[in-house]
Design an enzyme around this catalytic site. Structure first.
Site, PDB file in Angstrom:
ATOM      1  N   GLU A   1       0.910  -1.228   0.175  1.00 33.32           N
ATOM      2  CA  GLU A   1      -0.235  -0.250   0.033  1.00 33.32           C
ATOM      3  C   GLU A   1       1.131   1.397  -0.164  1.00 33.32           C
ATOM      4  O   GLU A   1       2.022   1.100   0.357  1.00 33.32           O
ATOM      5  CB  GLU A   1      -0.826  -0.347   0.687  1.00 33.32           C
ATOM      6  CG  GLU A   1      -1.962   1.599   1.641  1.00 33.32           C
ATOM      7  CD  GLU A   1      -2.792   1.502  -0.033  1.00 33.32           C
ATOM      8  OE1 GLU A   1      -2.487   1.448  -0.949  1.00 33.32           O
ATOM      9  OE2 GLU A   1      -4.330   1.560   0.926  1.00 33.32           O
ATOM     10  N   ASP A   2       0.083   2.508  -0.169  1.00 37.34           N
ATOM     11  CA  ASP A   2       1.498   3.580  -0.438  1.00 37.34           C
ATOM     12  C   ASP A   2       1.515   4.719   0.337  1.00 37.34           C
ATOM     13  O   ASP A   2       2.737   4.651   1.191  1.00 37.34           O
ATOM     14  CB  ASP A   2       0.348   4.531  -1.573  1.00 37.34           C
ATOM     15  CG  ASP A   2      -0.518   4.820  -1.158  1.00 37.34           C
ATOM     16  OD1 ASP A   2      -1.587   4.392  -0.470  1.00 37.34           O
ATOM     17  OD2 ASP A   2      -1.714   5.631  -2.416  1.00 37.34           O
TER      18      ASP A   2
ATOM     19  N   ASP B   1      -2.948   6.199   6.691  1.00 35.63           N
ATOM     20  CA  ASP B   1      -3.336   7.149   6.863  1.00 35.63           C
ATOM     21  C   ASP B   1      -3.931   7.089   8.608  1.00 35.63           C
ATOM     22  O   ASP B   1      -3.896   6.652   9.765  1.00 35.63           O
ATOM     23  CB  ASP B   1      -4.283   8.363   6.038  1.00 35.63           C
ATOM     24  CG  ASP B   1      -4.441   9.355   6.248  1.00 35.63           C
ATOM     25  OD1 ASP B   1      -3.691   9.960   7.239  1.00 35.63           O
ATOM     26  OD2 ASP B   1      -6.056   9.891   5.663  1.00 35.63           O
TER      27      ASP B   1
ATOM     28  N   PHE C   1      -0.461  16.792   3.163  1.00 37.58           N
ATOM     29  CA  PHE C   1      -0.898  15.974   1.771  1.00 37.58           C
ATOM     30  C   PHE C   1       0.274  15.217   1.097  1.00 37.58           C
ATOM     31  O   PHE C   1       0.570  16.601   0.501  1.00 37.58           O
ATOM     32  CB  PHE C   1      -2.309  16.340   1.804  1.00 37.58           C
ATOM     33  CG  PHE C   1      -3.126  15.368   0.502  1.00 37.58           C
ATOM     34  CD1 PHE C   1      -3.392  14.424   0.827  1.00 37.58           C
ATOM     35  CD2 PHE C   1      -2.580  16.191  -0.579  1.00 37.58           C
ATOM     36  CE1 PHE C   1      -4.066  13.962   0.190  1.00 37.58           C
ATOM     37  CE2 PHE C   1      -2.903  14.586  -2.083  1.00 37.58           C
ATOM     38  CZ  PHE C   1      -4.060  14.219  -1.215  1.00 37.58           C
TER      39      PHE C   1
ATOM     40  N   ARG D   1       1.869  11.656  -9.784  1.00 36.72           N
ATOM     41  CA  ARG D   1       2.166  10.122  -9.968  1.00 36.72           C
ATOM     42  C   ARG D   1       3.100  10.181 -10.622  1.00 36.72           C
ATOM     43  O   ARG D   1       3.700   8.951  -9.745  1.00 36.72           O
ATOM     44  CB  ARG D   1       0.529   9.532 -10.311  1.00 36.72           C
ATOM     45  CG  ARG D   1      -0.756   9.242  -9.888  1.00 36.72           C
ATOM     46  CD  ARG D   1      -1.494   8.301  -9.818  1.00 36.72           C
ATOM     47  NE  ARG D   1      -3.375   7.722  -9.942  1.00 36.72           N
ATOM     48  CZ  ARG D   1      -3.251   7.915  -8.819  1.00 36.72           C
ATOM     49  NH1 ARG D   1      -3.238   7.108  -7.634  1.00 36.72           N
ATOM     50  NH2 ARG D   1      -4.937   7.713  -8.379  1.00 36.72           N
TER      51      ARG D   1
HETATM   52  P1  5GP Z   1      -7.236   5.519   5.125  1.00 39.98           P
HETATM   53  O1  5GP Z   1      -7.640   4.643   4.911  1.00 39.98           O
HETATM   54  O2  5GP Z   1      -5.500   5.023   5.994  1.00 39.98           O
HETATM   55  O3  5GP Z   1      -7.602   6.475   6.072  1.00 39.98           O
HETATM   56  O4  5GP Z   1      -6.291   6.490   4.242  1.00 39.98           O
HETATM   57  C1  5GP Z   1      -5.806   5.994   3.180  1.00 39.98           C
HETATM   58  C2  5GP Z   1      -5.780   6.223   1.361  1.00 39.98           C
HETATM   59  O5  5GP Z   1      -5.898   7.568   1.409  1.00 39.98           O
HETATM   60  C3  5GP Z   1      -5.012   5.958   0.291  1.00 39.98           C
HETATM   61  O6  5GP Z   1      -3.997   4.499  -0.008  1.00 39.98           O
HETATM   62  C4  5GP Z   1      -4.147   7.117   0.498  1.00 39.98           C
HETATM   63  O7  5GP Z   1      -5.576   6.960  -1.204  1.00 39.98           O
HETATM   64  C5  5GP Z   1      -4.632   7.927   0.076  1.00 39.98           C
HETATM   65  N1  5GP Z   1      -4.375   9.008   1.661  1.00 39.98           N
HETATM   66  C6  5GP Z   1      -4.548   9.012   2.529  1.00 39.98           C
HETATM   67  N2  5GP Z   1      -3.317  10.308   3.282  1.00 39.98           N
HETATM   68  C7  5GP Z   1      -2.538  10.865   1.402  1.00 39.98           C
HETATM   69  C8  5GP Z   1      -1.433  11.399   1.585  1.00 39.98           C
HETATM   70  O8  5GP Z   1      -1.341  12.551   1.866  1.00 39.98           O
HETATM   71  N3  5GP Z   1      -1.579  11.984  -0.033  1.00 39.98           N
HETATM   72  C9  5GP Z   1      -2.258  10.628  -1.110  1.00 39.98           C
HETATM   73  N4  5GP Z   1      -2.664  11.179  -2.096  1.00 39.98           N
HETATM   74  N5  5GP Z   1      -3.015   9.820  -0.624  1.00 39.98           N
HETATM   75  C10 5GP Z   1      -3.568   9.536   0.918  1.00 39.98           C
END
Ligand code: 5GP
Length: 168
Positions: free
Chosen positions: A92-93, A96, A145, A158
């Site tokens: 996963e990238d 958050d 972000f 990207r």
């Molecule tokens: P979570 O469910 O953990 O809150 O969010 C995960 C997803 O939110 C990540 O896979 C990503 O797509 C998006 N996301 C969360 N933080 C960032 C950020 O700082 N930048 C970007 N581009 N996407 C984010």
């Protein structure tokens, strides 16, 4: 935009992660990347992996658009192969709030892999809403972000080879 992690920083760390993952999976590993954001991380990770690895993809989307996760996740594309009895690492990238990964881990665990572990290039621990296990973390970052290296803002950025902060 301000560069947070340079291309060289990322490449060094990804190589370390690949070695760590390979060490923990002597029988090989099946990497499950979460589209779209993890596609760059996956390709570097797989190429740096010393042992055997195979790859598959899932696509998920949060319902809400914008820069924060709604926590409601929808599977847009499922895996093309069975994971039962296999050693899986979710790629996963970024983690958050942790809601997306929690949901993905639940889905995959229900399919009875032998081991299920998770690799995230980035983690924002201050934003966590649920405690989700992530065995391999590239970098821990502050609540900013970020874009680049697969991560987008409205489908842009990207392709940047580094990670940058926008909105500062
Ligand atoms: P979570 O469910 O953990 O809150 O969010 C995960 C997803 O939110 C990540 O896979 C990503 O797509 C998006 N996301 C969360 N933080 C960032 C950020 O700082 N930048 C970007 N581009 N996407 C984010």
């Amino acid at each position: 935009m301000q560069v947070l992690l340079s291309e060289a920083d990322i490449q060094t760390r990804v190589r370390d992660l690949a070695n760590e993952i390979a060490r923990d999976h002597p029988d090989g590993v099946h990497l499950v990347a979460v589209l779209k954001g993890a596609f760059v991380f996956l390709s570097d990770l797989a190429r740096a992996m010393p042992g055997h690895c195979s790859v598959d993809f899932m696509a998920v989307s949060s319902y809400g658009k914008g820069t924060s996760s709604s926590g409601q996740v929808q599977v847009l594309k499922d895996l093309s192969s069975d994971v039962e009895g296999r050693d899986i690492v979710i790629v996963e990238d970024i983690v958050d709030t942790g809601l997306t990964l929690t949901y993905l881990q639940q889905i995959l665990r229900a399919r009875s892999p032998r081991h299920l572990r998770t690799a995230c290039l980035l983690s924002k621990p201050s934003r966590r809403k649920v405690d989700v296990p992530v065995e391999y973390i590239g970098f821990t970052i502050e609540d900013k972000f970020v874009v680049g290296y697969g991560l987008d803002y409205a489908e842009k950025y990207r392709n940047l080879p580094y990670i940058a902060v926008i909105g500062d």
